[in-house]
Design an enzyme around this catalytic site. Structure first.
Site, short mmCIF file in Angstrom:
data_model
loop_
_atom_site.label_atom_id
_atom_site.label_comp_id
_atom_site.label_asym_id
_atom_site.label_seq_id
_atom_site.Cartn_x
_atom_site.Cartn_y
_atom_site.Cartn_z
N GLU A 85 0.80 -1.24 0.00
CA GLU A 85 0.00 0.00 0.00
C GLU A 85 0.83 1.28 0.00
O GLU A 85 0.65 2.15 0.85
CB GLU A 85 -0.97 -0.04 1.19
CG GLU A 85 -1.88 -1.26 1.14
CD GLU A 85 -2.74 -1.45 2.39
OE1 GLU A 85 -2.71 -0.60 3.28
OE2 GLU A 85 -3.46 -2.48 2.45
N GLU B 282 -6.31 -10.65 -1.29
CA GLU B 282 -7.12 -10.45 -0.08
C GLU B 282 -8.59 -10.39 -0.45
O GLU B 282 -9.34 -9.51 -0.01
CB GLU B 282 -6.69 -9.16 0.64
CG GLU B 282 -5.22 -9.13 0.98
CD GLU B 282 -4.78 -7.89 1.76
OE1 GLU B 282 -5.63 -7.16 2.29
OE2 GLU B 282 -3.56 -7.65 1.82
#
Ligand code: 9MR
Length: 373
Positions: free
Chosen positions: A156, A261
């Protein structure tokens, strides 16, 4: 009479277990297409609930730790490492003959504050931060060398608009922190696969920024095997089209793709457009399915799930793994995000560890898909 009842019960149990044995599993059906993984929490690693343990071993060919390999849990203080949980996690994967991947080495979140400050609390120099990154990565990757197939090296680093996230790593080292992380990981285990991982990769600006970063890393001589597209999805977004566009762009960039995810929240999302309150505090309106999910809503969720799974199968030449973020609805992080205390139903097994009906469809789809050469 008693004997009759006992033999009837025995027959039911035998039939039920024969049925389970006869059913294809997701693990079997996806074999040769991509790895099918799940994120596991520590209760599951510790085998607290036998039904969950059995499910993890039966349905999945890969596991990733939901939290225990993140920077803070593994190195809460400088040079004080806590390995117990991560060791047990890796051992579980080996016991189940599953591919084990690590999540995550460098992330702005779940990281000890010590990383960025000196003893006096003053921000550290770029050299000190770089050396701390090196030590952290060398210790973690080095410990599991040869046992962990690949690592989410950086997690991220981008904003949704494609700009670099203004994290402490970025503030102190600029964008080069990404390059350093990949270099250090490669030094620690030259055979490990290395991944960049992010959410909302379906967002064009973010995807373009990631593709650009991949090019820069490669130009700098770094190894990067795959981009992890987290796949935290909602009922309305991302669209199938946006998702396919992002897969095409990543494929064209010459990296493998991991869906790392995956989950699809069935609840109204405060992120979805202006009609929904921007206030993320709990309300009954935002938690509409406490008792049951209306059939029409469930059908929509099933379709979204199947469409996405079909897309991943279509790209299985480059999609190496699809991992669910949570084993069953009860343990999903989405019950507490972005609003605490809701009841979500975002993954493939229900609160009793039973397969949802969509699983059968997914298995059929996977079986119809030709294996990789
Ligand atoms: O599922 C994880 C949850 O248990 C943690 O509290 C949370 C802490 O930030 O992290 C969750 O996992 C995140 C993952 O590591 C990175 N991508 C987003 C995931 C969901 O927040």
């Amino acid at each position: 009479m008693k004997i009759k009842i006992i033999s009837a019960i025995a027959a039911i149990i035998i039939m039920a277990s024969l049925q389970t044995m006869a059913q294809k599993t997701l693990r079997e059906a996806t074999k040769g297409k991509f790895l099918f993984g799940v994120a596991v929490n520590m209760q599951q690693v510790n085998g607290i609930n036998p039904a969950e343990s059995e499910l993890i071993a039966r349905e999945f060919s890969a596991i990733v730790p939901e939290n225990v390999m993140k920077p803070q849990p593994i190195q809460p203080e400088e040079n004080k490492f806590f390995w117990d949980n991560a060791d047990k996690f890796v051992a579980l994967g080996e016991k189940n003959k599953q591919v084990v991947t690590g999540h995550c080495l460098i992330w702005h979140s779940q990281i000890g504050r010590w990383m960025f400050v000196d003893a006096a609390g003053k921000e550290v120099s770029p050299e000190v931060l770089k050396e701390r990154m090196r030590q952290h990565i060398a210790a973690v990757v080095g410990r599991y060398k040869g046992r962990v197939k690949g690592w989410d090296v950086v997690n991220e680093a981008f904003e949704d608009n494609g700009k670099y996230r203004n994290s402490k790593f970025y503030q102190i080292l600029g964008k080069d922190f990404i390059k350093y992380a990949f270099q250090f990981a490669h030094e620690a285990d030259p055979d490990a696969e290395l991944y960049y991982n992010d959410y909302n990769v379906e967002n064009p600006a973010k995807c373009d920024a990631i593709v650009e970063m991949v090019k820069e890393l490669r130009n700098a001589g770094c190894r990067i095997d795959a981009v992890g597209s987290q796949g935290h999805m909602h009922m309305k977004s991302p669209t199938l089209e946006a998702t396919e566009t992002s897969l095409k762009k990543l494929k064209a960039a010459g990296v493998k793709i991991l869906i790392t995810e995956w989950d699809i929240s069935i609840l109204p999302s405060p992120f979805d457009g202006a009609e929904i309150s921007k206030n993320f505090s709990y309300s009954k309106e935002m938690d509409p399915y406490r008792d049951a999910i209306p059939d029409s809503v469930q059908q929509k969720w099933n379709k979204h799930m199947l469409d996405m799974f079909g897309l991943f199968l279509k790209y299985h030449d480059v999609v190496d793994r699809v991992t669910l973020w949570g084993l069953n609805d009860a343990v999903s992080w989405l019950n507490n995000f972005p609003i605490r205390g809701r009841k979500d139903y975002p993954v493939l097994f229900d609160r009793n560890n039973q397969r949802k009906s969509v699983v059968e469809e997914m298995i059929k789809m996977a079986e119809k898909t030709k294996s990789k050469k």
